[in-house]
Design a protein around this motif. Sequence first.
Motif, PDB file in Angstrom:
ATOM      1  N   ALA A  83       0.822  -1.211   0.000  1.00 50.65           N
ATOM      2  CA  ALA A  83       0.000   0.000   0.000  1.00 50.65           C
ATOM      3  C   ALA A  83       0.858   1.264   0.000  1.00 50.65           C
ATOM      4  CB  ALA A  83      -0.922   0.003   1.212  1.00 50.65           C
ATOM      5  N   LEU A  84       2.029   1.189   0.637  1.00 51.62           N
ATOM      6  CA  LEU A  84       2.850   2.383   0.804  1.00 51.62           C
ATOM      7  C   LEU A  84       3.937   2.542  -0.248  1.00 51.62           C
ATOM      8  CD1 LEU A  84       3.346   2.321   4.684  1.00 51.62           C
ATOM      9  CD2 LEU A  84       1.731   3.702   3.365  1.00 51.62           C
ATOM     10  N   VAL A  85       4.359   1.427  -0.826  1.00 50.62           N
ATOM     11  CA  VAL A  85       5.501   1.472  -1.751  1.00 50.62           C
ATOM     12  C   VAL A  85       5.062   0.988  -3.123  1.00 50.62           C
ATOM     13  CG1 VAL A  85       7.828   0.640  -2.213  1.00 50.62           C
ATOM     14  CG2 VAL A  85       7.096   1.035   0.147  1.00 50.62           C
ATOM     15  N   GLN A  86       5.294   1.778  -4.139  1.00 47.63           N
ATOM     16  CA  GLN A  86       4.999   1.395  -5.515  1.00 47.63           C
ATOM     17  C   GLN A  86       6.184   0.603  -6.054  1.00 47.63           C
ATOM     18  OE1 GLN A  86       2.095   2.004  -7.144  1.00 47.63           O
ATOM     19  NE2 GLN A  86       2.839   0.725  -8.811  1.00 47.63           N
ATOM     20  N   ARG A  87       5.969  -0.696  -6.296  1.00 48.86           N
ATOM     21  CA  ARG A  87       7.062  -1.532  -6.790  1.00 48.86           C
ATOM     22  C   ARG A  87       7.267  -1.278  -8.287  1.00 48.86           C
ATOM     23  NH1 ARG A  87       8.525  -5.660  -3.352  1.00 48.86           N
ATOM     24  NH2 ARG A  87       7.102  -6.059  -1.612  1.00 48.86           N
ATOM     25  N   PRO A  88       8.499  -1.069  -8.707  1.00 50.74           N
ATOM     26  CA  PRO A  88       8.757  -0.902 -10.140  1.00 50.74           C
ATOM     27  C   PRO A  88       8.578  -2.221 -10.874  1.00 50.74           C
ATOM     28  CG  PRO A  88      10.822  -0.995  -8.924  1.00 50.74           C
ATOM     29  CD  PRO A  88       9.723  -0.966  -7.907  1.00 50.74           C
ATOM     30  N   THR A  89       8.205  -2.153 -12.143  1.00 49.84           N
ATOM     31  CA  THR A  89       8.093  -3.349 -12.970  1.00 49.84           C
ATOM     32  C   THR A  89       9.471  -3.964 -13.162  1.00 49.84           C
ATOM     33  OG1 THR A  89       6.203  -2.387 -14.121  1.00 49.84           O
ATOM     34  CG2 THR A  89       7.322  -4.228 -15.201  1.00 49.84           C
ATOM     35  N   PHE A  90       9.546  -5.291 -13.075  1.00 52.06           N
ATOM     36  CA  PHE A  90      10.827  -5.973 -13.243  1.00 52.06           C
ATOM     37  C   PHE A  90      11.185  -6.047 -14.723  1.00 52.06           C
ATOM     38  CE2 PHE A  90      13.431  -9.794 -13.819  1.00 52.06           C
ATOM     39  CZ  PHE A  90      14.445  -9.540 -12.906  1.00 52.06           C
ATOM     40  N   VAL A  91      12.315  -5.469 -15.072  1.00 48.63           N
ATOM     41  CA  VAL A  91      12.826  -5.516 -16.442  1.00 48.63           C
ATOM     42  C   VAL A  91      14.132  -6.306 -16.397  1.00 48.63           C
ATOM     43  CG1 VAL A  91      13.591  -4.185 -18.434  1.00 48.63           C
ATOM     44  CG2 VAL A  91      11.799  -3.267 -16.936  1.00 48.63           C
ATOM     45  N   PRO A  92      14.143  -7.536 -16.903  1.00 48.29           N
ATOM     46  CA  PRO A  92      15.327  -8.393 -16.753  1.00 48.29           C
ATOM     47  C   PRO A  92      16.629  -7.752 -17.213  1.00 48.29           C
ATOM     48  CG  PRO A  92      13.483  -9.659 -17.607  1.00 48.29           C
ATOM     49  CD  PRO A  92      13.038  -8.230 -17.580  1.00 48.29           C
ATOM     50  N   ARG A  93      16.626  -7.111 -18.366  1.00 48.69           N
ATOM     51  CA  ARG A  93      17.884  -6.571 -18.894  1.00 48.69           C
ATOM     52  C   ARG A  93      18.405  -5.404 -18.067  1.00 48.69           C
ATOM     53  NH1 ARG A  93      21.083  -7.620 -22.656  1.00 48.69           N
ATOM     54  NH2 ARG A  93      19.729  -9.313 -23.328  1.00 48.69           N
ATOM     55  N   ASP A  94      17.520  -4.723 -17.335  1.00 52.30           N
ATOM     56  CA  ASP A  94      17.941  -3.570 -16.533  1.00 52.30           C
ATOM     57  C   ASP A  94      18.144  -3.921 -15.063  1.00 52.30           C
ATOM     58  OD1 ASP A  94      17.694  -2.075 -18.845  1.00 52.30           O
ATOM     59  OD2 ASP A  94      15.646  -1.425 -18.379  1.00 52.30           O
ATOM     60  N   ALA A  95      17.769  -5.117 -14.680  1.00 47.80           N
ATOM     61  CA  ALA A  95      17.792  -5.489 -13.262  1.00 47.80           C
ATOM     62  C   ALA A  95      19.217  -5.694 -12.761  1.00 47.80           C
ATOM     63  CB  ALA A  95      16.977  -6.756 -13.039  1.00 47.80           C
ATOM     64  N   ALA A  96      19.438  -5.338 -11.501  1.00 43.89           N
ATOM     65  CA  ALA A  96      20.733  -5.560 -10.844  1.00 43.89           C
ATOM     66  C   ALA A  96      20.433  -6.073  -9.435  1.00 43.89           C
ATOM     67  CB  ALA A  96      21.552  -4.275 -10.802  1.00 43.89           C
ATOM     68  N   LEU A  97      20.339  -7.382  -9.295  1.00 39.24           N
ATOM     69  CA  LEU A  97      20.022  -7.980  -8.007  1.00 39.24           C
ATOM     70  C   LEU A  97      20.512  -9.411  -7.977  1.00 39.24           C
ATOM     71  CD1 LEU A  97      16.229  -8.960  -7.785  1.00 39.24           C
ATOM     72  CD2 LEU A  97      17.470  -8.594  -9.915  1.00 39.24           C
ATOM     73  N   THR A  98      20.437 -10.021  -6.816  1.00 39.51           N
ATOM     74  CA  THR A  98      20.856 -11.412  -6.637  1.00 39.51           C
ATOM     75  C   THR A  98      19.655 -12.244  -6.217  1.00 39.51           C
ATOM     76  OG1 THR A  98      23.114 -10.798  -6.002  1.00 39.51           O
ATOM     77  CG2 THR A  98      22.343 -12.991  -5.336  1.00 39.51           C
ATOM     78  N   PHE A  99      19.439 -13.349  -6.903  1.00 38.19           N
ATOM     79  CA  PHE A  99      18.432 -14.329  -6.498  1.00 38.19           C
ATOM     80  C   PHE A  99      19.124 -15.426  -5.703  1.00 38.19           C
ATOM     81  CE2 PHE A  99      16.173 -12.869 -10.464  1.00 38.19           C
ATOM     82  CZ  PHE A  99      15.088 -12.308  -9.806  1.00 38.19           C
ATOM     83  N   ASN A 100      18.514 -15.816  -4.602  1.00 40.16           N
ATOM     84  CA  ASN A 100      19.037 -16.898  -3.773  1.00 40.16           C
ATOM     85  C   ASN A 100      18.237 -18.161  -4.063  1.00 40.16           C
ATOM     86  OD1 ASN A 100      20.959 -15.310  -2.046  1.00 40.16           O
ATOM     87  ND2 ASN A 100      19.066 -14.206  -1.633  1.00 40.16           N
ATOM     88  N   GLY A 146      13.800 -17.363   5.036  1.00 39.75           N
ATOM     89  CA  GLY A 146      14.109 -16.281   4.112  1.00 39.75           C
ATOM     90  C   GLY A 146      15.506 -16.374   3.553  1.00 39.75           C
ATOM     91  N   THR A 147      16.181 -17.518   3.734  1.00 40.80           N
ATOM     92  CA  THR A 147      17.544 -17.692   3.232  1.00 40.80           C
ATOM     93  C   THR A 147      17.558 -17.805   1.716  1.00 40.80           C
ATOM     94  OG1 THR A 147      18.133 -18.839   5.271  1.00 40.80           O
ATOM     95  CG2 THR A 147      19.618 -19.130   3.408  1.00 40.80           C
ATOM     96  N   ILE A 148      16.529 -18.410   1.142  1.00 39.06           N
ATOM     97  CA  ILE A 148      16.437 -18.578  -0.303  1.00 39.06           C
ATOM     98  C   ILE A 148      15.112 -18.025  -0.812  1.00 39.06           C
ATOM     99  CG2 ILE A 148      17.973 -20.587  -0.378  1.00 39.06           C
ATOM    100  CD1 ILE A 148      15.488 -22.372  -0.502  1.00 39.06           C
ATOM    101  N   ASP A 149      15.094 -17.682  -2.104  1.00 41.32           N
ATOM    102  CA  ASP A 149      13.879 -17.182  -2.745  1.00 41.32           C
ATOM    103  C   ASP A 149      13.036 -18.325  -3.305  1.00 41.32           C
ATOM    104  OD1 ASP A 149      14.670 -14.451  -2.350  1.00 41.32           O
ATOM    105  OD2 ASP A 149      16.089 -14.708  -4.000  1.00 41.32           O
ATOM    106  N   ALA A 150      13.705 -19.385  -3.729  1.00 42.21           N
ATOM    107  CA  ALA A 150      13.019 -20.551  -4.287  1.00 42.21           C
ATOM    108  C   ALA A 150      13.974 -21.728  -4.205  1.00 42.21           C
ATOM    109  CB  ALA A 150      12.594 -20.298  -5.732  1.00 42.21           C
ATOM    110  N   ALA A 151      13.426 -22.923  -4.428  1.00 39.80           N
ATOM    111  CA  ALA A 151      14.249 -24.126  -4.393  1.00 39.80           C
ATOM    112  C   ALA A 151      13.796 -25.059  -5.499  1.00 39.80           C
ATOM    113  CB  ALA A 151      14.137 -24.825  -3.038  1.00 39.80           C
ATOM    114  N   ILE A 152      14.689 -25.963  -5.898  1.00 42.25           N
ATOM    115  CA  ILE A 152      14.341 -27.025  -6.834  1.00 42.25           C
ATOM    116  C   ILE A 152      14.863 -28.316  -6.240  1.00 42.25           C
ATOM    117  CG2 ILE A 152      14.436 -27.873  -9.201  1.00 42.25           C
ATOM    118  CD1 ILE A 152      15.299 -25.047 -10.058  1.00 42.25           C
ATOM    119  N   GLY A 153      13.957 -29.260  -6.008  1.00 44.76           N
ATOM    120  CA  GLY A 153      14.359 -30.524  -5.411  1.00 44.76           C
ATOM    121  C   GLY A 153      13.187 -31.481  -5.340  1.00 44.76           C
TER     122      GLY A 153
END
Length: 307
Positions: A83-100, A146-153
């Motif tokens: 409600a308080l924060v407008q999340r920007p649209t995720f643009v893969p080519r412009d993104a700078a972050l780490t997925f766990n 909250g250590t990982i964002d997703a898992a595969i197993g």
Amino acid sequence: MDFHGIDLNLLAAFNALMAERNVTRAAARVGVSQPAMSAALSRLRKLTGDPLFLRSAQGLLPTPRARDLAEPIGNALRHIESALVQRPTFVPRDAALTFNLGLSDYPAFVLLPALQNALEKQAPGVSLSVSAFSSRDSAVDLLDAGTIDAAIGVPPTQSDSRIFTRTVLQDEFVTIVRRDHPSARRGMDLEAFLASPHLLVSPEGDRYGLVDEALAKLGKRRRLALTLPQMFAAPAVVARTHLIGTVMKRVALASPARRQLVLFAPPVPLASVRFDLIWHRRNDGHSGQQWLRALVVELAAALESAL
């Protein structure tokens, strides 16, 4: 209970404690001092009439009451943030972050190379941090913390409304022997299968696997000569010994020792193995993680069609 005058920062403190299971790390997570976090925990205990977290050798363990509160409090904080924060649209080519990402051995070997290659092409500013796990329920613990964002197993043993899953990969078992093994010439029937010593892949260290369960139904037993936790070491070991191994098909086909092996259908019925993409409810609406999950599904589908 009178909710007037309750400090909403206590909810953020609870959420941090649930994720970190450690007062010092929880304090750093929300940007307060360790004494302030300890004081918040004391106030939370008084407010709820429950200890909420108990000290143990593994850190703070949440009580059943804390586990009950975790999802509604987490959801409330996310609604407030939305409600308080407008999340920007995720643009893969412009993104700078780490997925766990949490990966067991199989998807790390089979899927991770294609995933990293796709990230380099589609999202060059995105990096991956991979956490390993062997027990199927360890993925849920990592997601809860909250250590990982997703898992595969392999799917968790129990379903829960806070954990989402989607099957992305399946594989079948094959029985492998070295090329000059007697069974390589005669064929792999049940008699030949039981005549030689066996290798068992067991990430959790058990000496009784799916093959043993299938044999027990027939009133048969095999002789185990080697148990090891690393499935991708198995083909190389079999290629240089008299052992019989039963492994997933992609493990055998991708092995550098593939040319030294002969593959057979197991002489006992074995169900295929399923690997799921697993994520937490709190991450379901995150646009960046939605994109990552869609990419994983796309890459896994390509692998499935190629098998």
